[in-house]
Design an enzyme around this catalytic site. Structure first.
Site, PDB file in Angstrom:
ATOM      1  N   GLY A   1       0.834  -1.205   0.000  1.00 24.00           N
ATOM      2  CA  GLY A   1       0.000   0.000   0.000  1.00 24.00           C
ATOM      3  C   GLY A   1       0.863   1.248   0.000  1.00 24.00           C
TER       4      GLY A   1
ATOM      5  N   GLY B   1       0.178   5.357   0.663  1.00 28.57           N
ATOM      6  CA  GLY B   1      -0.729   6.474   0.933  1.00 28.57           C
ATOM      7  C   GLY B   1       0.032   7.778   0.806  1.00 28.57           C
ATOM      8  N   GLY B   2      -0.641   8.864   1.176  1.00 32.75           N
ATOM      9  CA  GLY B   2      -0.021  10.178   1.069  1.00 32.75           C
ATOM     10  C   GLY B   2       1.135  10.363   2.040  1.00 32.75           C
TER      11      GLY B   2
ATOM     12  N   GLY C   1       2.864   7.665   3.681  1.00 28.49           N
ATOM     13  CA  GLY C   1       3.708   6.531   4.000  1.00 28.49           C
ATOM     14  C   GLY C   1       3.395   5.319   3.164  1.00 28.49           C
TER      15      GLY C   1
ATOM     16  N   LYS D   1       3.908  -0.447   8.716  1.00 25.05           N
ATOM     17  CA  LYS D   1       3.506   0.842   8.126  1.00 25.05           C
ATOM     18  C   LYS D   1       4.625   1.821   8.382  1.00 25.05           C
ATOM     19  CE  LYS D   1      -0.678   2.678   7.555  1.00 25.05           C
ATOM     20  NZ  LYS D   1      -2.085   3.108   7.757  1.00 25.05           N
TER      21      LYS D   1
ATOM     22  N   ASP E   1     -12.412   6.723   8.058  1.00 24.25           N
ATOM     23  CA  ASP E   1     -11.938   6.412   6.702  1.00 24.25           C
ATOM     24  C   ASP E   1     -12.449   5.038   6.277  1.00 24.25           C
ATOM     25  OD1 ASP E   1     -10.683   6.911   4.307  1.00 24.25           O
ATOM     26  OD2 ASP E   1      -8.662   6.502   5.025  1.00 24.25           O
TER      27      ASP E   1
HETATM   28  N1  LIG Z   1      -2.953  -5.539   8.977  1.00 29.24           N
HETATM   29  C1  LIG Z   1      -3.019  -5.715   7.662  1.00 29.24           C
HETATM   30  N2  LIG Z   1      -2.952  -6.960   7.127  1.00 29.24           N
HETATM   31  C2  LIG Z   1      -3.011  -7.146   5.792  1.00 29.24           C
HETATM   32  N3  LIG Z   1      -3.123  -6.169   4.891  1.00 29.24           N
HETATM   33  C3  LIG Z   1      -3.189  -4.903   5.361  1.00 29.24           C
HETATM   34  C4  LIG Z   1      -3.153  -4.608   6.756  1.00 29.24           C
HETATM   35  N4  LIG Z   1      -3.238  -3.279   6.926  1.00 29.24           N
HETATM   36  C5  LIG Z   1      -3.342  -2.771   5.685  1.00 29.24           C
HETATM   37  N5  LIG Z   1      -3.323  -3.731   4.739  1.00 29.24           N
HETATM   38  C6  LIG Z   1      -3.432  -3.558   3.278  1.00 29.24           C
HETATM   39  O1  LIG Z   1      -2.593  -2.494   2.885  1.00 29.24           O
HETATM   40  C7  LIG Z   1      -3.373  -1.429   2.316  1.00 29.24           C
HETATM   41  C8  LIG Z   1      -2.808  -0.078   2.807  1.00 29.24           C
HETATM   42  O2  LIG Z   1      -2.816  -0.029   4.227  1.00 29.24           O
HETATM   43  P1  LIG Z   1      -3.529   1.133   5.034  1.00 29.24           P
HETATM   44  O3  LIG Z   1      -3.344   0.868   6.483  1.00 29.24           O
HETATM   45  O4  LIG Z   1      -4.922   1.264   4.550  1.00 29.24           O
HETATM   46  O5  LIG Z   1      -2.640   2.374   4.619  1.00 29.24           O
HETATM   47  P2  LIG Z   1      -2.958   3.754   3.882  1.00 29.24           P
HETATM   48  O6  LIG Z   1      -2.921   4.759   4.990  1.00 29.24           O
HETATM   49  O7  LIG Z   1      -1.838   3.888   2.912  1.00 29.24           O
HETATM   50  O8  LIG Z   1      -4.304   3.659   3.218  1.00 29.24           O
HETATM   51  C9  LIG Z   1      -4.816  -1.689   2.750  1.00 29.24           C
HETATM   52  O9  LIG Z   1      -5.717  -1.198   1.784  1.00 29.24           O
HETATM   53  C10 LIG Z   1      -4.867  -3.193   2.877  1.00 29.24           C
HETATM   54  O10 LIG Z   1      -5.166  -3.802   1.639  1.00 29.24           O
HETATM   55 MG   LIG Z   2      -6.092   2.752   3.720  1.00 28.72          MG
END
Ligand SMILES: Nc1ncnc2c1ncn2[C@@H]1O[C@H](COP(=O)(O)OP(=O)(O)O)[C@@H](O)[C@H]1O
Ligand SMILES: [Mg+2]
Length: 396
Positions: free
Chosen positions: A41, A43-44, A46, A65, A163
């Site tokens: 993933g 995001g803006g 990280g 993250k 969110d």
């Molecule tokens: N604990 C987790 N286990 C598995 N996949 C995850 C987990 N947390 C996030 N993801 C995957 O990574 C993506 C990005 O993580 P997220 O926490 O949503 O970050 P962002 O702030 O960049 O949106 C999510 O859309 C999901 O598909």
């Molecule tokens: Mg997200």
């Protein structure tokens, strides 16, 4: 196999399992134990990585993250730092629920903040939608029953997620054995809510202050766009998530901006009952007082044991129609919508300078600080609810 966590590394993929990146020399292990495998993933502020915990004999997967805000002005970066820290705090508080990932570690290394959390094995609902196509009524009801219970858990702890959207909901492949007792009424805890980066504790001050607008524009409730998220803002975003999953269209295409109304029923892939349609419409109300106020109210209507309040007059379902969905009428002189509009106007007067009408979509701008009224919003809401009850009983 390792992935170098240095955002500036020109060749982050390392085929070896060593301790240092073969290209830039950065450490490949965080806290001497967490090894990133691949990004999942971006995001803006990280990136998110699939990782493994090498400190444990079974080397279980986990998720890292990494927080690195690109320069966007000091106050934005400051806000982002605050949100990242909040995410760690929220997960620490809430992560004991089987449908919320557990926080494993939170630390700073080489001037970057990191958060390590439990890995949830499965696809997020955006990926599932892409692979399997639009959801039907049964799937939406299951999803609502599952997720509303997680939201209930968060809201009871004064946390607004802020969110909720398909990307932030993961369907776990193997439901947790510990899930059923905590998710009574749900489907065994298959759905997990992630990304608490925007979650905010709803303290009195936070609720009554004009804050920063956070969330994903298509899914965010009008009041949250103005920086005033309330518990019902999560209910709205969950409603938007449902109509997106039912139609496979962007929420922007499901809203008629000229008539200020949702038109999702026109685009259904499979028929949806009148009952569920009304529940979704009430979750999607732009005006907060007309929306479900609590998760319990939605759950009650979903159970079908009780009629929607006010009592609905049956309307034919028109899966394909160009007319906007009508608000639910009641059999008294004034319709509920008239009453609500009048009350909303009165409330606007009370609140001095608010907007009675939703300016959704055209207005994704945080509002400047507005002076607060002397009476609190909840007091006004209570007064208005009382007035509304009198109207409905014909006391006026
Ligand atoms: N604990 C987790 N286990 C598995 N996949 C995850 C987990 N947390 C996030 N993801 C995957 O990574 C993506 C990005 O993580 P997220 O926490 O949503 O970050 P962002 O702030 O960049 O949106 C999510 O859309 C999901 O598909
Ligand atoms: Mg997200």
């Amino acid at each position: 196999m390792s992935y170098c966590l240095n955002p500036n590394c020109p060749k982050p993929v390392n085929t070896n399992g060593g301790n240092f990146c073969l290209t830039c020399g950065s450490k490949l292990l965080l806290k001497e134990r967490y090894r990133a495998i691949k990004p999942i993933g971006q995001g803006g502020f990280g990136r998110t990585f699939l990782a493994i915990d090498e400190d444990k004999p079974s080397k279980p997967p986990c998720v890292i993250k990494q927080f690195y805000p690109q320069a966007q002005g000091t106050s934005t970066v400051q806000k982002a730092v605050e949100l990242f820290t909040q995410e760690a705090m929220r997960l620490d508080e809430l992560g004991r629920h089987p449908q919320i990932p557990e926080l494993l570690a939170y630390f700073t290394q080489d001037d970057r903040q990191y958060l390590v959390q439990e890995f949830i094995d499965g696809l997020n609902l955006a990926q599932e939608l892409e692979q399997k196509g639009a959801f039907n009524e049964t799937q939406i009801r299951q999803l609502l029953n599952d997720l509303l219970l997680v939201l209930q858990f968060c809201h009871a702890r004064q946390v607004i997620h802020r969110d909720i959207k398909p990307e932030n909901i993961i369907r776990r492949i193997t439901p947790q054995p510990s899930a059923p007792p905590l998710t009574k009424g749900g489907t065994g805890g298959g759905l997990v809510l992630v990304d608490f980066g925007a979650a905010k504790e709803a303290t009195y001050t936070a609720l009554n202050r004009t804050g920063t607008s956070i969330g994903s524009p298509e899914y965010v409730a009008p009041e949250q766009i103005r920086g005033r998220a309330i518990f019902a803002s999560d209910i709205y975003s969950l409603g938007v998530t449902c109509v997106h999953l039912l139609t496979q269209l962007s929420p922007f295409d499901l809203y008629d901006i000229n008539n200020d109304t949702w038109i999702w029923r026109q685009y259904l892939k499979s028929p949806v009952s009148n009952e569920l349609s009304r529940i979704l419409d009430k979750m999607l109300e732009s005006i907060p007082v007309r929306r479900y106020q609590t998760v319990d109210e939605v759950l009650q209507d979903l159970k079908g044991g009780q009629q929607l309040t006010p009592k609905p007059v049956s309307q034919p379902v028109k899966p394909v129609t160009s007319s906007p969905p009508t608000s639910t009428p009641v059999s008294i002189n004034k319709t509920t919508s008239q009453i609500d509009i009048e009350l909303e106007e009165m409330k606007t007067l009370f609140l001095q300078g608010g907007h009675a009408k939703s300016n959704k979509k055209t207005e994704f701008q945080p509002q400047p600080q507005t002076p607060q009224p002397s009476s609190s919003k909840s007091e006004i809401d209570a007064e208005l609810e009382e007035l509304k009850a009198k109207y409905k009983n014909g006391d006026f």
